[in-house]
Design an enzyme around this catalytic site. Sequence first.
Site, PDB file in Angstrom:
ATOM      1  N   ASN A   8       0.869  -1.184   0.000  1.00 49.38           N
ATOM      2  CA  ASN A   8       0.000   0.000   0.000  1.00 49.38           C
ATOM      3  C   ASN A   8       0.905   1.233   0.000  1.00 49.38           C
ATOM      4  O   ASN A   8       1.493   1.569   1.024  1.00 49.38           O
ATOM      5  CB  ASN A   8      -0.882  -0.017   1.254  1.00 49.38           C
ATOM      6  CG  ASN A   8      -1.635   1.288   1.423  1.00 49.38           C
ATOM      7  OD1 ASN A   8      -1.795   2.060   0.471  1.00 49.38           O
ATOM      8  ND2 ASN A   8      -2.108   1.544   2.634  1.00 49.38           N
ATOM      9  N   LYS A  10       0.150   4.213  -0.169  1.00 44.93           N
ATOM     10  CA  LYS A  10      -0.482   5.388   0.458  1.00 44.93           C
ATOM     11  C   LYS A  10      -0.336   6.601  -0.458  1.00 44.93           C
ATOM     12  O   LYS A  10      -0.496   6.497  -1.675  1.00 44.93           O
ATOM     13  CB  LYS A  10       0.109   5.650   1.850  1.00 44.93           C
ATOM     14  CG  LYS A  10       0.141   4.424   2.748  1.00 44.93           C
ATOM     15  CD  LYS A  10       0.294   4.799   4.188  1.00 44.93           C
ATOM     16  CE  LYS A  10       0.642   3.579   5.026  1.00 44.93           C
ATOM     17  NZ  LYS A  10       0.178   3.654   6.382  1.00 44.93           N
ATOM     18  N   HIS A  93      -9.435   0.941   5.298  1.00 48.10           N
ATOM     19  CA  HIS A  93      -8.112   1.168   5.891  1.00 48.10           C
ATOM     20  C   HIS A  93      -8.256   2.074   7.117  1.00 48.10           C
ATOM     21  O   HIS A  93      -9.095   2.967   7.143  1.00 48.10           O
ATOM     22  CB  HIS A  93      -7.185   1.821   4.856  1.00 48.10           C
ATOM     23  CG  HIS A  93      -5.764   1.839   5.307  1.00 48.10           C
ATOM     24  ND1 HIS A  93      -5.277   2.783   6.181  1.00 48.10           N
ATOM     25  CD2 HIS A  93      -4.723   1.006   5.038  1.00 48.10           C
ATOM     26  CE1 HIS A  93      -4.004   2.528   6.423  1.00 48.10           C
ATOM     27  NE2 HIS A  93      -3.641   1.460   5.741  1.00 48.10           N
ATOM     28  N   GLU A  95      -6.645   4.473   8.132  1.00 49.11           N
ATOM     29  CA  GLU A  95      -6.485   5.913   7.896  1.00 49.11           C
ATOM     30  C   GLU A  95      -7.765   6.508   7.312  1.00 49.11           C
ATOM     31  O   GLU A  95      -7.971   7.723   7.386  1.00 49.11           O
ATOM     32  CB  GLU A  95      -5.260   6.147   6.989  1.00 49.11           C
ATOM     33  CG  GLU A  95      -3.969   5.916   7.779  1.00 49.11           C
ATOM     34  CD  GLU A  95      -2.774   5.488   6.943  1.00 49.11           C
ATOM     35  OE1 GLU A  95      -2.839   5.549   5.711  1.00 49.11           O
ATOM     36  OE2 GLU A  95      -1.773   5.069   7.565  1.00 49.11           O
ATOM     37  N   GLU A 162      -5.193  -5.267  10.794  1.00 46.45           N
ATOM     38  CA  GLU A 162      -4.288  -4.134  10.935  1.00 46.45           C
ATOM     39  C   GLU A 162      -4.673  -3.344  12.188  1.00 46.45           C
ATOM     40  O   GLU A 162      -5.502  -2.430  12.116  1.00 46.45           O
ATOM     41  CB  GLU A 162      -4.409  -3.216   9.715  1.00 46.45           C
ATOM     42  CG  GLU A 162      -4.017  -3.874   8.412  1.00 46.45           C
ATOM     43  CD  GLU A 162      -3.368  -2.881   7.459  1.00 46.45           C
ATOM     44  OE1 GLU A 162      -2.234  -3.148   7.045  1.00 46.45           O
ATOM     45  OE2 GLU A 162      -3.969  -1.833   7.160  1.00 46.45           O
ATOM     46  N   GLY A 168       1.919   2.499  10.823  1.00 47.12           N
ATOM     47  CA  GLY A 168       2.807   3.644  10.656  1.00 47.12           C
ATOM     48  C   GLY A 168       3.448   4.146  11.936  1.00 47.12           C
ATOM     49  O   GLY A 168       3.961   5.258  11.988  1.00 47.12           O
ATOM     50  N   SER A 200       3.339  -1.700  10.594  1.00 47.21           N
ATOM     51  CA  SER A 200       4.766  -1.485  10.874  1.00 47.21           C
ATOM     52  C   SER A 200       5.636  -2.691  10.532  1.00 47.21           C
ATOM     53  O   SER A 200       6.594  -3.010  11.243  1.00 47.21           O
ATOM     54  CB  SER A 200       4.966  -1.055  12.336  1.00 47.21           C
ATOM     55  OG  SER A 200       4.362   0.202  12.562  1.00 47.21           O
ATOM     56  N   GLY A 221       2.678  -0.935   4.367  1.00 45.53           N
ATOM     57  CA  GLY A 221       2.502   0.446   3.943  1.00 45.53           C
ATOM     58  C   GLY A 221       3.833   1.133   3.693  1.00 45.53           C
ATOM     59  O   GLY A 221       4.471   0.952   2.646  1.00 45.53           O
TER      60      GLY A 221
HETATM   61  C1  PEP Z   1      -0.872   0.085   5.854  1.00 42.61           C
HETATM   62  O1  PEP Z   1      -0.897   1.209   5.372  1.00 42.61           O
HETATM   63  O2  PEP Z   1      -1.761  -0.733   5.587  1.00 42.61           O
HETATM   64  C2  PEP Z   1       0.214  -0.255   6.776  1.00 42.61           C
HETATM   65  C3  PEP Z   1       0.260  -1.463   7.284  1.00 42.61           C
HETATM   66  O3  PEP Z   1       1.091   0.737   7.034  1.00 42.61           O
HETATM   67  P1  PEP Z   1       2.545   0.582   7.714  1.00 42.61           P
HETATM   68  O4  PEP Z   1       3.175  -0.651   7.124  1.00 42.61           O
HETATM   69  O5  PEP Z   1       3.262   1.833   7.325  1.00 42.61           O
HETATM   70  O6  PEP Z   1       2.315   0.450   9.174  1.00 42.61           O
END
Ligand code: PEP
Length: 239
Positions: A8, A10, A93, A95, A162, A168, A200, A221
């Site tokens: 992803n 983003k 998601h 976010e 998630e 993040g 992460s 992400g």
């Molecule tokens: C995501 O955006 O789905 C995600 C898991 O982000 P990150 O890996 O940056 O935590």
Amino acid sequence: MRKLFFANWKMYLGDDEAEALARSYAEGALSASVDVAVAPGFTALERVARVLAASKVALGAQDAFWKDEGAYTGEVAPKQLAALGVKHVIVGHSERRAMGETDEIVARKAAAVAADGMTPVVCVGELKEEREAGRQEEIVRAQLAAMMAALPSEAPFIVAYEPRWAIGTGTPCSPDDVAKMHACIRGIAGPDAAILYGGSVDPENFRPYLDLPDVGGLLVGGASARPDAVRAFFEAFAS
Ligand code: PEP
């Protein structure tokens, strides 16, 4: 069964950068022991689609609206994504949930994506305070129930666990807690459901997650949009 590495990107990459990174994915996927999909930003979709057309990498999108046409300024229809060759669409998601998306909206989006022949990648996960209160399974069960009630029983879907506090932040959920949540999700989503972990994950810490028997792959992400990290992932995936 092969596991899935779902990237992803983003809102991290300009379109030129996205196209260049897509080339690295296409090359890396040739010898990877995992299946690979990438979700670029909307403006880069067409260029990335051209790069990935003859590759082993599936095209994804980061979101979609729940209607296929109409007076919905600024929204992107599932039908428009399908026409570009998108196979998987992230919905719910964290976010986006943080900006007000409810379980009902996420469920409608998942159903609309499936109706256009794509696979919704439905993100579920609890807030930090919900985990601290021991409510994580209750929250995730409710998110899943809403989505599954809206999807026809034969529609394919992917669940991404998630935890919202892990996205993040540099603080992933522990593999033990991921295993517990995946067992809970599997009890609802069924024995054949693909269930990813995201939060992460980076090239240094991904292995224990990917090796969990119930984890069908990773949703990554930030690290998935960094060329150095992408190189490291594909070195590790080289079969
Ligand atoms: C995501 O955006 O789905 C995600 C898991 O982000 P990150 O890996 O940056 O935590």
